[in-house]
Design a protein around this motif. Sequence first.
Motif, PDB file in Angstrom:
ATOM      1  N   PHE A  96     -36.661   2.932  35.103  1.00  0.00           N
ATOM      2  CA  PHE A  96     -36.374   1.770  35.946  1.00  0.00           C
ATOM      3  C   PHE A  96     -35.062   1.920  36.697  1.00  0.00           C
ATOM      4  N   ASN A  97     -34.077   2.545  36.085  1.00  0.00           N
ATOM      5  CA  ASN A  97     -32.729   2.573  36.639  1.00  0.00           C
ATOM      6  C   ASN A  97     -32.536   3.672  37.680  1.00  0.00           C
ATOM      7  N   ARG A  98     -33.549   4.435  37.971  1.00  0.00           N
ATOM      8  CA  ARG A  98     -33.393   5.511  38.973  1.00  0.00           C
ATOM      9  C   ARG A  98     -32.959   4.969  40.326  1.00  0.00           C
ATOM     10  N   ASP A  99     -33.541   3.843  40.728  1.00  0.00           N
ATOM     11  CA  ASP A  99     -33.156   3.243  42.001  1.00  0.00           C
ATOM     12  C   ASP A  99     -32.507   1.878  41.818  1.00  0.00           C
ATOM     13  N   GLY A 100     -32.013   1.620  40.624  1.00  0.00           N
ATOM     14  CA  GLY A 100     -31.374   0.337  40.327  1.00  0.00           C
ATOM     15  C   GLY A 100     -32.378  -0.626  39.729  1.00  0.00           C
ATOM     16  N   LEU A 101     -31.899  -1.507  38.903  1.00  0.00           N
ATOM     17  CA  LEU A 101     -32.769  -2.476  38.247  1.00  0.00           C
ATOM     18  C   LEU A 101     -32.976  -3.690  39.143  1.00  0.00           C
ATOM     19  N   ASN A 102     -34.241  -4.051  39.355  1.00  0.00           N
ATOM     20  CA  ASN A 102     -34.473  -5.327  40.025  1.00  0.00           C
ATOM     21  C   ASN A 102     -34.630  -6.402  38.958  1.00  0.00           C
ATOM     22  N   ASP A 103     -34.819  -7.636  39.378  1.00  0.00           N
ATOM     23  CA  ASP A 103     -34.870  -8.758  38.429  1.00  0.00           C
ATOM     24  C   ASP A 103     -35.995  -8.598  37.412  1.00  0.00           C
ATOM     25  N   ARG A 104     -37.161  -8.186  37.876  1.00  0.00           N
ATOM     26  CA  ARG A 104     -38.317  -8.029  36.992  1.00  0.00           C
ATOM     27  C   ARG A 104     -38.063  -6.966  35.939  1.00  0.00           C
ATOM     28  N   GLU A 105     -37.541  -5.820  36.361  1.00  0.00           N
ATOM     29  CA  GLU A 105     -37.263  -4.726  35.432  1.00  0.00           C
ATOM     30  C   GLU A 105     -36.190  -5.130  34.419  1.00  0.00           C
ATOM     31  N   PHE A 106     -35.186  -5.839  34.885  1.00  0.00           N
ATOM     32  CA  PHE A 106     -34.136  -6.312  33.986  1.00  0.00           C
ATOM     33  C   PHE A 106     -34.717  -7.229  32.911  1.00  0.00           C
ATOM     34  N   ARG A 107     -35.584  -8.162  33.332  1.00  0.00           N
ATOM     35  CA  ARG A 107     -36.201  -9.085  32.367  1.00  0.00           C
ATOM     36  C   ARG A 107     -37.083  -8.347  31.372  1.00  0.00           C
ATOM     37  N   ILE A 108     -37.841  -7.355  31.837  1.00  0.00           N
ATOM     38  CA  ILE A 108     -38.710  -6.577  30.941  1.00  0.00           C
ATOM     39  C   ILE A 108     -37.873  -5.881  29.880  1.00  0.00           C
ATOM     40  N   LEU A 109     -36.809  -5.213  30.305  1.00  0.00           N
ATOM     41  CA  LEU A 109     -35.958  -4.497  29.353  1.00  0.00           C
ATOM     42  C   LEU A 109     -35.280  -5.458  28.388  1.00  0.00           C
ATOM     43  N   GLN A 110     -34.784  -6.577  28.900  1.00  0.00           N
ATOM     44  CA  GLN A 110     -34.107  -7.545  28.041  1.00  0.00           C
ATOM     45  C   GLN A 110     -35.073  -8.117  27.009  1.00  0.00           C
ATOM     46  N   THR A 111     -36.307  -8.367  27.405  1.00  0.00           N
ATOM     47  CA  THR A 111     -37.316  -8.877  26.469  1.00  0.00           C
ATOM     48  C   THR A 111     -37.624  -7.847  25.388  1.00  0.00           C
ATOM     49  N   ARG A 112     -37.761  -6.584  25.776  1.00  0.00           N
ATOM     50  CA  ARG A 112     -38.040  -5.541  24.787  1.00  0.00           C
ATOM     51  C   ARG A 112     -36.885  -5.375  23.809  1.00  0.00           C
ATOM     52  N   ILE A 113     -35.657  -5.443  24.298  1.00  0.00           N
ATOM     53  CA  ILE A 113     -34.487  -5.333  23.422  1.00  0.00           C
ATOM     54  C   ILE A 113     -34.452  -6.514  22.452  1.00  0.00           C
ATOM     55  N   ASP A 114     -34.715  -7.715  22.966  1.00  0.00           N
ATOM     56  CA  ASP A 114     -34.718  -8.897  22.104  1.00  0.00           C
ATOM     57  C   ASP A 114     -35.785  -8.793  21.020  1.00  0.00           C
ATOM     58  N   ARG A 115     -36.962  -8.306  21.383  1.00  0.00           N
ATOM     59  CA  ARG A 115     -38.031  -8.148  20.389  1.00  0.00           C
ATOM     60  C   ARG A 115     -37.655  -7.116  19.328  1.00  0.00           C
ATOM     61  N   ALA A 116     -37.025  -6.021  19.752  1.00  0.00           N
ATOM     62  CA  ALA A 116     -36.609  -5.000  18.783  1.00  0.00           C
ATOM     63  C   ALA A 116     -35.535  -5.559  17.853  1.00  0.00           C
ATOM     64  N   ARG A 117     -34.610  -6.350  18.386  1.00  0.00           N
ATOM     65  CA  ARG A 117     -33.591  -6.991  17.538  1.00  0.00           C
ATOM     66  C   ARG A 117     -34.251  -7.924  16.518  1.00  0.00           C
ATOM     67  N   ASP A 118     -35.222  -8.692  16.994  1.00  0.00           N
ATOM     68  CA  ASP A 118     -35.925  -9.601  16.088  1.00  0.00           C
ATOM     69  C   ASP A 118     -36.663  -8.823  15.007  1.00  0.00           C
ATOM     70  N   ARG A 119     -37.275  -7.720  15.389  1.00  0.00           N
ATOM     71  CA  ARG A 119     -37.996  -6.910  14.412  1.00  0.00           C
ATOM     72  C   ARG A 119     -37.034  -6.326  13.383  1.00  0.00           C
ATOM     73  N   LEU A 120     -35.867  -5.846  13.837  1.00  0.00           N
ATOM     74  CA  LEU A 120     -34.871  -5.320  12.904  1.00  0.00           C
ATOM     75  C   LEU A 120     -34.417  -6.412  11.941  1.00  0.00           C
ATOM     76  N   HIS A 121     -34.182  -7.595  12.463  1.00  0.00           N
ATOM     77  CA  HIS A 121     -33.777  -8.704  11.603  1.00  0.00           C
ATOM     78  C   HIS A 121     -34.861  -9.012  10.572  1.00  0.00           C
ATOM     79  N   PHE A 122     -36.111  -9.027  11.021  1.00  0.00           N
ATOM     80  CA  PHE A 122     -37.207  -9.300  10.095  1.00  0.00           C
ATOM     81  C   PHE A 122     -37.289  -8.225   9.018  1.00  0.00           C
ATOM     82  N   GLU A 123     -37.187  -6.964   9.427  1.00  0.00           N
ATOM     83  CA  GLU A 123     -37.292  -5.867   8.461  1.00  0.00           C
ATOM     84  C   GLU A 123     -36.132  -5.893   7.463  1.00  0.00           C
TER      85      GLU A 123
END
Length: 136
Positions: A96-123
């Motif tokens: 995504f970052n090859r040509d800079g992050l647009n709003d959609r790409e930023f939201r996708i990455l932020q959502t994936r990071i949040d889900r991984a954090r939640d999964r780590l907390h659960f585990e």
Amino acid sequence: MHKFTRIVVPALAAIAALGSAGVASAQPYGGYDHGRDPGRDWGRHQTPARAEAIRAQIVQLEQRVNRSDNRDRISEREAWGLRREVRDIREQFRAFNRDGLNDREFRILQTRIDRARDRLHFERTDRNGRPDGRRW
């Protein structure tokens, strides 16, 4: 007093008109709302600071997974899955970052990071069937 109102009222009206004209001139030409026209780029790519913030969150998440694994707060299998997830997020960020992050790409990455954090907390907080919380 009458003479004062004759001078001040038109001056205030002129200032108000000039102030609103300045705001209107700050809008993109043609009334486009920042990139709604597919043929034009109205600055929808994020600043390097936001890309750096995503990069830092990925590094922090990887460190938290490693720390949890080293302290035996999560099992090897859980750590392996979380590391794979972090690696996938990092690869998607690079793509995504090859040509800079647009709003959609930023939201996708932020959502994936949040889900991984939640999964780590659960585990970390699941007891895996043991009342004392020990893994082995």
